[in-house]
Design a protein around this motif. Structure first.
Motif, PDB file in Angstrom:
ATOM      1  N   PHE A 823      -1.192   7.414   3.343  1.00  0.00           N
ATOM      2  CA  PHE A 823      -0.092   7.280   2.394  1.00  0.00           C
ATOM      3  C   PHE A 823      -0.519   7.757   1.014  1.00  0.00           C
ATOM      4  O   PHE A 823      -1.703   7.711   0.642  1.00  0.00           O
ATOM      5  CB  PHE A 823       0.368   5.819   2.299  1.00  0.00           C
ATOM      6  N   THR A 824       0.475   8.166   0.246  1.00  0.00           N
ATOM      7  CA  THR A 824       0.224   8.537  -1.141  1.00  0.00           C
ATOM      8  C   THR A 824       0.216   7.276  -2.005  1.00  0.00           C
ATOM      9  O   THR A 824       0.690   6.204  -1.596  1.00  0.00           O
ATOM     10  CB  THR A 824       1.307   9.492  -1.640  1.00  0.00           C
ATOM     11  N   ASP A 825      -0.310   7.405  -3.199  1.00  0.00           N
ATOM     12  CA  ASP A 825      -0.333   6.272  -4.126  1.00  0.00           C
ATOM     13  C   ASP A 825       1.076   5.846  -4.498  1.00  0.00           C
ATOM     14  O   ASP A 825       1.347   4.652  -4.700  1.00  0.00           O
ATOM     15  CB  ASP A 825      -1.122   6.647  -5.386  1.00  0.00           C
ATOM     16  N   LEU A 869      15.382  -9.157   3.065  1.00  0.00           N
ATOM     17  CA  LEU A 869      14.589  -9.034   4.286  1.00  0.00           C
ATOM     18  C   LEU A 869      14.767  -7.657   4.918  1.00  0.00           C
ATOM     19  O   LEU A 869      13.801  -7.039   5.393  1.00  0.00           O
ATOM     20  CB  LEU A 869      15.019 -10.120   5.266  1.00  0.00           C
ATOM     21  N   GLY A 870      15.980  -7.139   4.882  1.00  0.00           N
ATOM     22  CA  GLY A 870      16.235  -5.819   5.419  1.00  0.00           C
ATOM     23  C   GLY A 870      15.545  -4.724   4.637  1.00  0.00           C
ATOM     24  O   GLY A 870      15.051  -3.745   5.205  1.00  0.00           O
ATOM     25  N   ALA A 871      15.508  -4.848   3.302  1.00  0.00           N
ATOM     26  CA  ALA A 871      14.836  -3.848   2.474  1.00  0.00           C
ATOM     27  C   ALA A 871      13.345  -3.782   2.799  1.00  0.00           C
ATOM     28  O   ALA A 871      12.763  -2.694   2.931  1.00  0.00           O
ATOM     29  CB  ALA A 871      15.059  -4.163   1.000  1.00  0.00           C
ATOM     30  N   LEU A 872      12.704  -4.943   2.910  1.00  0.00           N
ATOM     31  CA  LEU A 872      11.286  -4.956   3.274  1.00  0.00           C
ATOM     32  C   LEU A 872      11.065  -4.365   4.665  1.00  0.00           C
ATOM     33  O   LEU A 872      10.092  -3.626   4.899  1.00  0.00           O
ATOM     34  CB  LEU A 872      10.761  -6.393   3.223  1.00  0.00           C
ATOM     35  N   ASP A 873      11.931  -4.704   5.561  1.00  0.00           N
ATOM     36  CA  ASP A 873      11.784  -4.211   6.932  1.00  0.00           C
ATOM     37  C   ASP A 873      11.877  -2.691   6.983  1.00  0.00           C
ATOM     38  O   ASP A 873      11.115  -2.029   7.691  1.00  0.00           O
ATOM     39  CB  ASP A 873      12.866  -4.851   7.810  1.00  0.00           C
ATOM     40  N   VAL A 880       4.758   2.544   8.698  1.00  0.00           N
ATOM     41  CA  VAL A 880       4.133   2.484  10.018  1.00  0.00           C
ATOM     42  C   VAL A 880       4.433   3.748  10.816  1.00  0.00           C
ATOM     43  O   VAL A 880       3.545   4.336  11.450  1.00  0.00           O
ATOM     44  CB  VAL A 880       4.605   1.228  10.781  1.00  0.00           C
ATOM     45  N   ASN A 881       5.681   4.201  10.778  1.00  0.00           N
ATOM     46  CA  ASN A 881       6.030   5.411  11.502  1.00  0.00           C
ATOM     47  C   ASN A 881       5.298   6.625  10.955  1.00  0.00           C
ATOM     48  O   ASN A 881       4.851   7.497  11.705  1.00  0.00           O
ATOM     49  CB  ASN A 881       7.538   5.648  11.449  1.00  0.00           C
ATOM     50  N   LYS A 882       5.140   6.685   9.633  1.00  0.00           N
ATOM     51  CA  LYS A 882       4.416   7.819   9.045  1.00  0.00           C
ATOM     52  C   LYS A 882       2.959   7.813   9.481  1.00  0.00           C
ATOM     53  O   LYS A 882       2.369   8.856   9.775  1.00  0.00           O
ATOM     54  CB  LYS A 882       4.516   7.773   7.524  1.00  0.00           C
ATOM     55  N   SER A1000       3.836  -6.166  14.592  1.00  0.00           N
ATOM     56  CA  SER A1000       4.711  -5.020  14.351  1.00  0.00           C
ATOM     57  C   SER A1000       6.148  -5.289  14.755  1.00  0.00           C
ATOM     58  O   SER A1000       7.063  -4.591  14.342  1.00  0.00           O
ATOM     59  CB  SER A1000       4.196  -3.798  15.113  1.00  0.00           C
ATOM     60  N   TYR A1001       6.367  -6.323  15.606  1.00  0.00           N
ATOM     61  CA  TYR A1001       7.729  -6.656  16.030  1.00  0.00           C
ATOM     62  C   TYR A1001       8.312  -7.793  15.209  1.00  0.00           C
ATOM     63  O   TYR A1001       9.467  -8.159  15.395  1.00  0.00           O
ATOM     64  CB  TYR A1001       7.732  -7.064  17.512  1.00  0.00           C
TER      65      TYR A1001
END
Length: 1022
Positions: A823-825, A869-873, A880-882, A1000-1001
């Motif tokens: 990841f980038t900074d 909660l949705g924003a964090l998710d 994780v996908n990246k 992760s789930y």
């Protein structure tokens, strides 16, 4: 190339899907086995096999009863319950009255059985009409139409699809008027009848469709004995394979053909039940517990009728039974022991009639009982032991019981419906029913006597004889009529029927046909010199057994001159030989193909040769003559001369082609005539009568829908009042509301409760909904606050767990080695900032929430927690996908580099081996040159430099570099995810593996839990 808008593509796909769903619902088909006592419904739908429909009581058959009481209509079991208390309001056994006039003996028998009905004659049609109250009457067609509509509603509820097409069963002895009346009832019910099917044919089809492999070219004769509620039929059918031609293909399929029929209209379970009813009634009168006569009380008769039906079934399985009825008449109870011998003694006359239908069926089929292969019994009344004993004596062998006695007709009819309807492909099984009442045509003809006088003669011509199979079409020609005329369609020779059956069948003249336009047609064509060939009437006995006259037409023949080609001159033998040689040596492939095509067309129809065929043939002949002529000419002739000869020959051929001659030809001219059909047996309902009946039934349906809606709205209001009154005394609701709020709600609940059972019991549904809205406006805020308070701790804990896991994720990402940094900074800082902001927001909201009372509207709401909660998710899933995508990509590149290095190493090793071999050869020859030595050193150097790289690549950790263009859009992320699914699973770096293997789930699970909490009330909260 432009990429289509994804929203447009999805919309189009949705429309296609809806079209498929809509079309699939349109092909759902049902059958209705409409009996005198019971109705059985079967359906077939896409993905649903042929099956019997269950009613709301989860039973496979429904009583054919209908009742009205206080403006409410009930059907089925509910109607029977109403009929016990109010017999005159309950209508059943209506099939016996369909298509009959008021003076029919069957109607008189119905009145005798059920004396409490007020039956009148229709003033226009003379048919049966029930007078319900002074200003309301119902025809038999209207009552049956409501039962058919009820059957349709059951089928639609069972399949959850719209249904319109159906096949309806009728007794095989129904005449033309009775069949037309059933079709009229179906029309009033909004059904499209694919076919009426006789019950005996439906039973035979059901038996045969599961035994296709047993049917062969040898005929199998089976007798079906069906004793139902009100009638008995004996049918002899033949199973045999037949060859049919459809669309040019010959197929061999099984066929069931009705060979013989015998029946008794009044012998059935109902008559046995009536004997028991009257027996019980007489026994009660003999006791003289009351001075009133039980036979004069409709309610008492209805109770006795129900008990007689139960007693009949019990005595079929037991030798004796105690019959008891509470409060039969004047609050007096009745009990009586009845045994099977007494029951059989009451029905001795009926048992004597059991064998008669079998004898009649054998006579009509011209068979002996020894020619029958199987004797199968169906129908509910065949369960009576005495009936089976009599039939066993007739047959002499064990009776066949390998068919469902109650459902065979319904299942056979639904198979027929699937065959006739669109949307289904079933294995063909042909059905040929038999005509019970022969039909003939009567007309008058003027006959000249020897003295020159003219007289009128009535001519009778048989149209469909007794036993003829249908469906079938016939054409009748009237040769002597040159002016407008009338003819009659009547029943033919009925000598095979008994005197009693002749009265029941009421076989009068069917119809009168007035043919007009004959005079003008003859005058018109005589002026043109045409010769009359008669007037043709096209009759059709369709699948429903209903006779229709489809068309009347006058046929004439006249002579006309037609242009035809002159016969061509016969070719010489030499010319024919030259033509043959020319075809062999000079014909091209295309010409040969054309020739084959012409021969094929010629073989298909020699009578329809065209002028083009003749022209082509002449052209070929011309070419052959031309070639023969050229062979004789000198080779010194120029091309110009040949061209001139070609043009000359071509013009000569064209001239011959244009020569025509006129020849006389006879052609047939048909002119359709006008016809007017007037029914004499039972007049059909006029368009005005049909419209009035439909409006009457629609008014009943509208009132019924309004009643159901009103009852549902009232029940909802009552339930809400009780729920609110109960919850206001619970601790959670007391804390979430003030005293004034609870007092206002309780007062409104009390007011509404009294109003419902006083003046508000029969108000419109909209009034109940308005009252419910008024009460919910006060109670719903309290209900929502309780819901928020109960579920807030769990939602806050879920958010905090999400923040903790997210913080741990960020910390691991910051301390990761350079090789494992994905990841980038900016991305890490953005995630960290989101966690900090969420933490601060939660602390502020919790402080505000603690500062106010539970009865106030909450500051920290579940919806807001769900958004955080949705924003964090979303952010966690993105990172994780990246990481997965980048790691997999680098792993792939490393594997490719490794494979390349191994390949180069192998090539270097091969060169080294070649060099060693060369050196060995040089040593043998005396040494090696300078250039060879340099090449060897260079090769060794390459191998020495490559091997360390391969070793280092295998031992070091994976190193990933971030690409700036990756994951810039949601579409890119989806594409990368799809690519990753196709990659080989590789181990993740250690920092990506959390202590909990299911971490992760966790985020997705928490979001799902929160959504469930937001939109689903716990069981304890209402």
């Amino acid at each position: 190339m432009m990429v289509p808008d994804i929203r447009w593509t999805m919309g189009l796909s949705l429309l296609v899907l809806l079209g498929i769903v809509g079309s699939s619902s349109g092909v759902t088909i049902m059958s209705i086995d409409f009996g005198s006592e019971w109705i059985k419904v079967a359906v077939v739908a896409p993905g649903v096999p042929m099956e019997i429909v269950l009613n709301k009581e989860s039973k496979r058959k429904t009583p054919g009863a209908l009742s009205f009481r206080n403006g409410e209509r009930t059907l089925g079991e509910d109607a029977l319950t109403t009929g016990i208390r109010f017999p005159a309001n309950n209508y059943f056994y209506l099939l016996d009255l369909l298509g009959k006039k008021i003076d029919n003996p069957i109607v008189e028998l119905y009145k005798k059985r059920f004396p409490y009905y007020n039956i009148e004659a229709d003033p226009e049609r003379g048919t049966v009409v029930f007078r319900h109250i002074d200003d309301t009457t119902y025809t038999v067609e209207e009552l049956i139409a409501q039962m058919l509509a009820y059957a349709k509603d059951m089928a639609m509820s069972h399949t959850e699809q719209r249904i319109k097409d159906c096949v309806i069963t009728v007794p095989p002895f129904f005449n033309q008027a009775e069949r037309r009346a059933m079709l009229t009832a179906a029309e009033l019910a909004g059904l499209k009848v694919l076919s009426l099917m006789s019950t005996n044919a439906a039973v035979a089809l059901n038996y045969g469709m599961f035994r296709r492999k047993e049917v062969n070219a040898t005929a199998q004769n089976i007798l079906f004995y069906d004793m139902g509620a009100s009638s008995t039929t004996a049918t002899i059918v033949s199973y045999q394979t037949v060859k049919t031609k459809d669309r040019g293909y010959t197929e061999t399929n099984p066929q069931v053909t009705v060979l013989g029929l015998g029946y008794d209209r009044t012998l059935g379970g109902l008559e046995f039940q009536m004997r028991l009813r009257d027996y019980l009634a007489n026994k009660f009168n003999e006791v003289k517990k009351t001075s009133n006569n039980v036979l004069e009380s409709p309610r008492a008769l209805a109770k006795l009728m129900k008990e007689a039906g139960r007693l009949k079934k019990v005595l079929s399985a037991n030798t004796e039974h105690l019959s008891q009825i509470e409060g039969l008449l004047d609050e007096e109870d009745f009990r009586l022991h009845v045994n099977r011998e007494q029951f059989e003694g009451l029905c001795t006359e009926l048992f004597d009639r059991v064998q008669a239908p079998v004898d009649a069926a054998l006579i009509s089929a011209a068979m002996d009982i020894s020619a029958i292969d199987q004797f199968i019994i169906v129908g509910g009344a065949t369960r009576i032991p005495k009936v089976q004993s009599i039939l066993l004596g007739v047959w002499g062998r064990e009776l066949g019981k390998n068919i469902n006695a109650d459902e065979a007709a319904a299942m056979g009819a639904v198979y027929r419906a699937a065959d006739l309807g669109q949307g289904f492909k079933v294995k063909k099984f042909h059905v040929k029913e038999a005509v019970v009442f022969p039909i003939e045509v009567d007309f008058e003809r003027q006959v000249e006597s020897d003295d020159g006088s003219t007289s009128t003669k009535v001519v009778k011509r048989s149209l469909f004889a007794f036993g003829n199979n249908y469906p079938q079409k016939k054409v009748m020609t009237f040769n002597k009529h040159t002016a407008d005329f009338n003819f009659y369609v009547n029943y033919g020779d009925l000598s095979h029927l008994s005197k009693e059956e002749l009265k029941y069948a009421h076989a009068e003249n069917i119809s009168r046909v007035q043919v007009s336009g004959v005079t003008s047609a003859f005058q018109k064509h005589q002026q043109e010199g045409s010769e009359p060939k008669g007037i043709k009437a096209h009759f059709n006995m369709d699948d429903s057994g209903v006779l229709t006259l489809s068309m009347m037409e006058a046929v004439f023949e006249k002579s006309v001159l037609v242009e035809e080609d002159k016969p061509k001159e016969e070719e010489s033998t030499l010319s024919k030989l030259g033509s043959t040689i020319s075809k062999l040596f000079s014909g091209t492939e295309q010409e040969r193909e054309d020739g084959e095509k012409e021969e094929n067309e010629d073989a298909e129809g020699k009578e329809n040769k065209t002028e083009e065929d003749n022209a082509e043939k002449k052209e070929q002949e011309g070419e052959a003559k031309k070639e023969n002529k050229e062979d004789k000419k000198d080779d010194q002739k120029t091309d110009k001369k040949e061209k001139e000869d070609d043009e000359k020959k071509s013009s000569t051929d064209k001239k011959k082609e244009g020569e025509k001659e006129l020849k006389p030809k006879q052609i047939t001219v048909k002119e359709e005539l006008n016809m007017t059909i007037t029914y004499h047996d039972i007049p059909d309902m006029t368009e005005e009568q049909v419209a009035a009946s439909k409006k009457k039934l629609e008014d009943i349906n509208t009132a019924e829908r309004a009643r159901h809606e009103r009852e549902a709205a009232r029940n909802n209001l009552e339930s809400y009042i009780l729920d609110a009154q109960d919850k206001l005394y619970q601790e959670d609701y007391e804390q979430a509301s003030t005293d004034d709020q609870r007092t206002a709600i309780r007062e409104l609940c009390s007011t509404l409760d009294e109003w419902i059972y006083d003046e508000g019991f029969d108000v419109e549904a909209s009034v109940y909904k308005e009252k419910l809205k008024e009460l919910s406006k006060l109670f719903e805020p309290i209900k929502q606050r309780v819901f928020e308070h109960l579920n807030r701790p769990e939602a806050i804990q879920a958010l905090m767990d999400m923040m903790n896991k997210s913080s741990e994720f960020v910390q691991r990402a910051r301390v990761a080695s350079s090789e494992q940094q994905f990841f980038t900074d900016v991305e890490i800082d953005t995630m960290d900032k989101l966690i900090v902001d969420t933490q601060k927001w939660l602390e502020d909201k919790e402080e505000q929430q603690q500062a106010q009372s539970l009865s106030d509207d909450p500051k920290l709401k579940l919806n807001d927690v769900g958004e955080k909660l949705g924003a964090l998710d979303r952010e966690i899933k993105y990172l994780v996908n990246k990481a997965k995508i980048t790691k997999a990509k680098k792993d792939k590149e490393a594997a490719e580099a490794k494979a390349k290095a191994e390949k180069e190493a192998k090539e270097g090793s091969k060169k080294k081996n070649n060099t060693d071999n060369s050196k060995s050869a040089k040593n043998k020859s005396g040494g090696e040159t300078k250039s060879e030595t340099e090449e060897k050193d260079k090769s060794e150097k390459i191998v020495t430099e490559e091997e360390p790289k391969i070793e280092q690549n295998e031992e070091s950790s994976y190193v990933f570099e971030e690409e700036s263009e990756e994951n810039n859009s949601e579409e890119d992320r989806r594409k990368k995810d799809v690519d990753i699914e196709n990659e080989e699973a590789l181990p993740r770096p250690s920092w990506m593996t959390p202590p909990n293997p299911t971490w992760s789930y966790l985020s997705s699970a928490l979001v799902i839990i929160l959504i469930h909490m937001l939109f689903t009330h716990p069981a304890g909260i209402r």
